[in-house]
Design an enzyme around this catalytic site. Sequence first.
Site, PDB file in Angstrom:
ATOM      1  N   ILE A 119       0.875  -1.179   0.000  1.00  0.00           N
ATOM      2  CA  ILE A 119       0.000   0.000   0.000  1.00  0.00           C
ATOM      3  C   ILE A 119       0.906   1.221   0.000  1.00  0.00           C
ATOM      4  CG2 ILE A 119      -1.758   1.274   1.263  1.00  0.00           C
ATOM      5  CD1 ILE A 119      -2.635  -1.424   2.466  1.00  0.00           C
ATOM      6  N   HIS A 120       0.717   2.102  -0.962  1.00  0.00           N
ATOM      7  CA  HIS A 120       1.633   3.228  -1.164  1.00  0.00           C
ATOM      8  C   HIS A 120       0.939   4.556  -0.889  1.00  0.00           C
ATOM      9  CE1 HIS A 120       5.133   5.189  -2.898  1.00  0.00           C
ATOM     10  NE2 HIS A 120       4.322   5.932  -3.640  1.00  0.00           N
ATOM     11  N   PRO A 121       1.604   5.497  -0.234  1.00  0.00           N
ATOM     12  CA  PRO A 121       2.921   5.398   0.397  1.00  0.00           C
ATOM     13  C   PRO A 121       2.782   5.065   1.883  1.00  0.00           C
ATOM     14  CG  PRO A 121       2.282   7.698   0.202  1.00  0.00           C
ATOM     15  CD  PRO A 121       1.116   6.886  -0.297  1.00  0.00           C
TER      16      PRO A 121
ATOM     17  N   GLU B 101       4.846  -0.950   3.343  1.00  0.00           N
ATOM     18  CA  GLU B 101       5.145  -1.465   2.004  1.00  0.00           C
ATOM     19  C   GLU B 101       6.628  -1.781   1.833  1.00  0.00           C
ATOM     20  OE1 GLU B 101       4.918   1.098  -1.458  1.00  0.00           O
ATOM     21  OE2 GLU B 101       5.114   2.887  -0.184  1.00  0.00           O
TER      22      GLU B 101
END
Length: 511
Positions: free
Chosen positions: A483-485, A489
């Site tokens: 999952i960004h940001p 991650e």
Amino acid sequence: MAALRGAAARFRGRAPGGARGAAGRQCYDLLVIGGGSGGLACAKEAAQLGKKVAVLDYVEPSPQGTRWGLGGTCVNVGCIPKKLMHQAALLGGMIRDAPHYGWGVAQAPHSWATLADAVQNHVKSLNWGHRIQLQDRKVKYFNVKASFVDTHTVCGVSKGGEETLLSAEHIVIATGGRPRYPTHIEGALEYGITSDDLFWLKESPGKTLVVGASYVALECAGLLTGLGLDTTVMIRSVPLRAFDQQMASLVTEHMAGHGTRILRGCAPEKVEKLPGQQLRVTWVDLTSDRKDAGTFDTVLWAIGRVPETASLNLEKAGVHTNPVTGKILVDAQETTSVPHIYAIGDVAEGRPELTPTAIMAGRLLAQRLSGRTSDLMDYSSVPTTVFTPLEYGCVGLSEEAAVARHGEEHVEVYHAFYKPLEFTVPQRDASQCYIKMVCLREPPQLVLGLHFLGPNAGEVIQGFALGIKCGASYQQLMRTVGIHPTCAEEVAKLRISKRSGLDPTVTGCUG
């Protein structure tokens, strides 16, 4: 298993709501000694399954006179108040960051009294909530100090000295532990406090010396520093001994670089009170034998914990303990040396001193005794987090433990130094933000342990704990979309192994 089925059958055969026994003795299906997380979980589960249950709980005041209500260490003097004060310390850092994000926030001084009042009120609400939960499940609560009379009978003594005799087919000991005092040190007991007292102080502890290398020591020192207090940690030998030592070094390195003074290789010898109410502590440097001294407002001992077994008269019931640790010896079913007496949580030998494990062990025990399951508590790969200023979360084996178990040639370690996005604008130091994944070297590279140092470590590790418990491999995690940001991650982007010798510092973004 035959013994387990027999015990469950006897337990199931007792009618709920039983009668009084001989000489006014009160009879129950299950007695739980100790009103902490594990004991309450066991009692509530058994009652929900139709059993007549009683909980006996009594808090001996600390040497400084601190006392609290139902709920045990976690609720009253552990996880809950600690996490709230940790959050208060983190907010101080956010306030300092705020101007960089465009907020014209004044750097106001912190009020210990306001924080302490809020924390203590929340804890009291939890105490009351536990009482209501027991009442709703028809669990009888006795605020008495319990001791064994025989293998099936316990005597409870109230604060006023009134005695109550209670008997049960099964008895669970869940009395937990209390902080250890170094009674061989002059003035330690008279003038020092422990975590049993810290969270109930009405006034700021001021300049504080924390003695110890445990996670309790570092958490307390970290939150005190974060609240703006002059704080020193005195460490005799190795910090966070039970944890991965590279991670432990980074934790203390970060603390030392952000305001906490750390005295390594030192041991206190004497504590004395000065005329102005301050405390003078004399210590010795163990490497040079040189003595030194300092003046503090508070001395906090965090040198370990001892099980609450001394007053239980365990010998009357034939319950065996480890002569070194004082903890109760148990098997995989939480059974003591007496087949119908059990021990769970911190008081049991070889168990993690963690609230969630005690809760799950208590629930499973109640279910087994009621014949609802034969499942045993799995104590492997239990996740945990140390709530230091930069949080350290982990699950599974440390690098040292993995090498000791499998051999260095069979272990691969992937790692990275990373910078949380939220650290960039205020230009926060991220030199200790680090992730390490310990794996078997042979494909598909089973993950043996995961270690995360950075913001919200507990939230990050909780999710990965399921995967590791289910046997996740390095290859599977590398194919997991992050999952960004987020900081989490970075776990799914660990490409550099220690063996390669390449620089593990993460550079760039979004690619």
